[in-house]
Design a protein around this motif. Sequence first.
Motif, PDB file in Angstrom:
ATOM      1  N   CYS A 152      33.357  41.871  33.341  1.00  0.00           N
ATOM      2  CA  CYS A 152      34.361  42.547  34.165  1.00  0.00           C
ATOM      3  C   CYS A 152      34.346  44.035  33.844  1.00  0.00           C
ATOM      4  CB  CYS A 152      35.748  41.959  33.909  1.00  0.00           C
ATOM      5  SG  CYS A 152      37.062  42.789  34.841  1.00  0.00           S
ATOM      6  N   LYS A 153      34.141  44.861  34.856  1.00  0.00           N
ATOM      7  CA  LYS A 153      34.038  46.292  34.634  1.00  0.00           C
ATOM      8  C   LYS A 153      35.393  46.936  34.378  1.00  0.00           C
ATOM      9  CE  LYS A 153      29.729  46.686  37.212  1.00  0.00           C
ATOM     10  NZ  LYS A 153      29.011  47.314  38.349  1.00  0.00           N
ATOM     11  N   GLU A 154      36.464  46.302  34.788  1.00  0.00           N
ATOM     12  CA  GLU A 154      37.797  46.808  34.499  1.00  0.00           C
ATOM     13  C   GLU A 154      38.191  46.503  33.054  1.00  0.00           C
ATOM     14  OE1 GLU A 154      41.483  48.575  34.808  1.00  0.00           O
ATOM     15  OE2 GLU A 154      39.815  48.673  36.237  1.00  0.00           O
ATOM     16  N   CYS A 155      37.922  45.274  32.605  1.00  0.00           N
ATOM     17  CA  CYS A 155      38.251  44.863  31.239  1.00  0.00           C
ATOM     18  C   CYS A 155      37.210  45.339  30.229  1.00  0.00           C
ATOM     19  CB  CYS A 155      38.373  43.341  31.153  1.00  0.00           C
ATOM     20  SG  CYS A 155      39.680  42.630  32.181  1.00  0.00           S
ATOM     21  N   ASN A 156      36.036  45.747  30.740  1.00  0.00           N
ATOM     22  CA  ASN A 156      34.938  46.203  29.880  1.00  0.00           C
ATOM     23  C   ASN A 156      34.519  45.128  28.895  1.00  0.00           C
ATOM     24  OD1 ASN A 156      33.011  48.065  29.002  1.00  0.00           O
ATOM     25  ND2 ASN A 156      34.348  48.878  27.419  1.00  0.00           N
ATOM     26  N   SER A 157      34.469  43.881  29.373  1.00  0.00           N
ATOM     27  CA  SER A 157      34.094  42.760  28.513  1.00  0.00           C
ATOM     28  C   SER A 157      33.771  41.549  29.368  1.00  0.00           C
ATOM     29  CB  SER A 157      35.226  42.421  27.544  1.00  0.00           C
ATOM     30  OG  SER A 157      34.802  41.492  26.573  1.00  0.00           O
ATOM     31  N   VAL A 158      33.140  40.548  28.753  1.00  0.00           N
ATOM     32  CA  VAL A 158      32.876  39.286  29.435  1.00  0.00           C
ATOM     33  C   VAL A 158      34.203  38.547  29.608  1.00  0.00           C
ATOM     34  CG1 VAL A 158      31.682  37.068  29.319  1.00  0.00           C
ATOM     35  CG2 VAL A 158      30.559  39.134  28.471  1.00  0.00           C
ATOM     36  N   ARG A 159      34.464  38.096  30.816  1.00  0.00           N
ATOM     37  CA  ARG A 159      35.720  37.416  31.105  1.00  0.00           C
ATOM     38  C   ARG A 159      35.467  36.207  32.013  1.00  0.00           C
ATOM     39  NH1 ARG A 159      37.519  39.618  27.372  1.00  0.00           N
ATOM     40  NH2 ARG A 159      39.277  41.064  27.244  1.00  0.00           N
ATOM     41  N   PRO A 160      36.301  35.174  31.907  1.00  0.00           N
ATOM     42  CA  PRO A 160      36.246  34.084  32.878  1.00  0.00           C
ATOM     43  C   PRO A 160      36.822  34.571  34.214  1.00  0.00           C
ATOM     44  CG  PRO A 160      37.395  33.437  30.850  1.00  0.00           C
ATOM     45  CD  PRO A 160      37.289  34.918  30.843  1.00  0.00           C
ATOM     46  N   PHE A 161      36.145  34.251  35.302  1.00  0.00           N
ATOM     47  CA  PHE A 161      36.663  34.477  36.649  1.00  0.00           C
ATOM     48  C   PHE A 161      36.964  33.102  37.234  1.00  0.00           C
ATOM     49  CE2 PHE A 161      35.080  38.588  35.861  1.00  0.00           C
ATOM     50  CZ  PHE A 161      35.442  39.459  36.872  1.00  0.00           C
ATOM     51  N   ILE A 162      38.170  32.892  37.721  1.00  0.00           N
ATOM     52  CA  ILE A 162      38.596  31.563  38.151  1.00  0.00           C
ATOM     53  C   ILE A 162      39.011  31.565  39.621  1.00  0.00           C
ATOM     54  CG2 ILE A 162      39.326  30.916  35.827  1.00  0.00           C
ATOM     55  CD1 ILE A 162      42.209  31.441  36.657  1.00  0.00           C
ATOM     56  N   SER A 163      38.864  30.402  40.252  1.00  0.00           N
ATOM     57  CA  SER A 163      39.219  30.252  41.659  1.00  0.00           C
ATOM     58  C   SER A 163      40.549  29.519  41.796  1.00  0.00           C
ATOM     59  CB  SER A 163      38.133  29.450  42.383  1.00  0.00           C
ATOM     60  OG  SER A 163      38.226  28.067  42.028  1.00  0.00           O
ATOM     61  N   LYS A 164      41.038  29.462  43.006  1.00  0.00           N
ATOM     62  CA  LYS A 164      42.141  28.567  43.322  1.00  0.00           C
ATOM     63  C   LYS A 164      41.587  27.146  43.425  1.00  0.00           C
ATOM     64  CE  LYS A 164      45.010  31.966  45.722  1.00  0.00           C
ATOM     65  NZ  LYS A 164      45.731  32.312  46.980  1.00  0.00           N
ATOM     66  N   LYS A 165      42.447  26.162  43.349  1.00  0.00           N
ATOM     67  CA  LYS A 165      41.993  24.776  43.400  1.00  0.00           C
ATOM     68  C   LYS A 165      41.579  24.358  44.799  1.00  0.00           C
ATOM     69  CE  LYS A 165      44.659  23.194  39.407  1.00  0.00           C
ATOM     70  NZ  LYS A 165      45.675  22.240  38.903  1.00  0.00           N
ATOM     71  N   LYS A 166      42.126  25.009  45.825  1.00  0.00           N
ATOM     72  CA  LYS A 166      41.791  24.672  47.206  1.00  0.00           C
ATOM     73  C   LYS A 166      40.800  25.702  47.735  1.00  0.00           C
ATOM     74  CE  LYS A 166      44.947  22.852  49.740  1.00  0.00           C
ATOM     75  NZ  LYS A 166      46.161  22.615  50.573  1.00  0.00           N
ATOM     76  N   LEU A 167      39.632  25.234  48.186  1.00  0.00           N
ATOM     77  CA  LEU A 167      38.568  26.100  48.667  1.00  0.00           C
ATOM     78  C   LEU A 167      38.299  25.848  50.145  1.00  0.00           C
ATOM     79  CD1 LEU A 167      36.054  25.635  45.688  1.00  0.00           C
ATOM     80  CD2 LEU A 167      37.880  27.334  45.906  1.00  0.00           C
ATOM     81  N   ASN A 168      37.606  26.777  50.776  1.00  0.00           N
ATOM     82  CA  ASN A 168      37.275  26.644  52.186  1.00  0.00           C
ATOM     83  C   ASN A 168      35.866  26.081  52.342  1.00  0.00           C
ATOM     84  OD1 ASN A 168      37.814  27.050  55.033  1.00  0.00           O
ATOM     85  ND2 ASN A 168      36.254  28.655  54.939  1.00  0.00           N
TER      86      ASN A 168
END
Length: 261
Positions: free
Chosen positions: A46-62
């Motif tokens: 993540c370029k904002e956090c300047n570190s490796v971060r988990p990116f998560i989705s919502k449970k309902k997808l299209n």
Amino acid sequence: MRLSSVLSDAVLLKLFEVEPFMGSKKASWGTSKPVEVGTVTRQYYCKECNSVRPFISKKKLNCLVSGPDFISIDVVLKCLDCENTVENWFLLRCANDLFGQAPSVSIVYCNEHLGTSASSLGPNNEQMQDLLDRADLGRRVGLAAGSLIYLRKHFEITTHTAAAGANVPLTTSKGRRRPFAEILKDVDEMISIIPHEFSEDGYRLFSELSEVVHGDANEELALSKFDALRRLVVGVFENVKNNSEFTKAANDLGWNTKGNI
């Protein structure tokens, strides 16, 4: 297995039997519908956090039905610690009944749109060297917190990147961030990233980095430990970079063996 696990790992062309997610009612090509498949979690820098971060989705997808055996799924993932988002698009093929009780699916294609929010897995060697240069500058002008905060950031990025490569989760089953001590312990047990000279003290030294950063340690004493802490940080980086199991991950990160760290 839930479909979210398949999308999180994003392994192409491997067949997985998953829990039913399309419902029993057939849908023709071109039909779009929401599906509940669980939370997709993928690791990015993540370029904002300047570190490796988990990116998560919502449970309902299209989900879009592309044919009798094919579906496409759009996934928007948000950084666990800030507002940055990325988008993934998956094309999946079903080897049996897409609307059955045990569909077997494989990812045929995955496209990542990261934009300016993130990059794959971690920063390149130049960025890691920049953190060390900043730490060295802080040490030269006598700023303990100013120097050690960059060493700590270097240590965190390397460990989190190694965790992503080793499939060590950065979050709990409830989507909360795991303590760094647990992540470091799990990664070190798998690939021995702590240099031998610090094998008993890897996390203790990281704790000392944190104490200085938070103003809980004597500045003069902290500066006297700078050289040892720097050796630990660089040693961890080198162990991860040179581990044969992480050759591909290192290439993805842009880490090469000619860095001047």
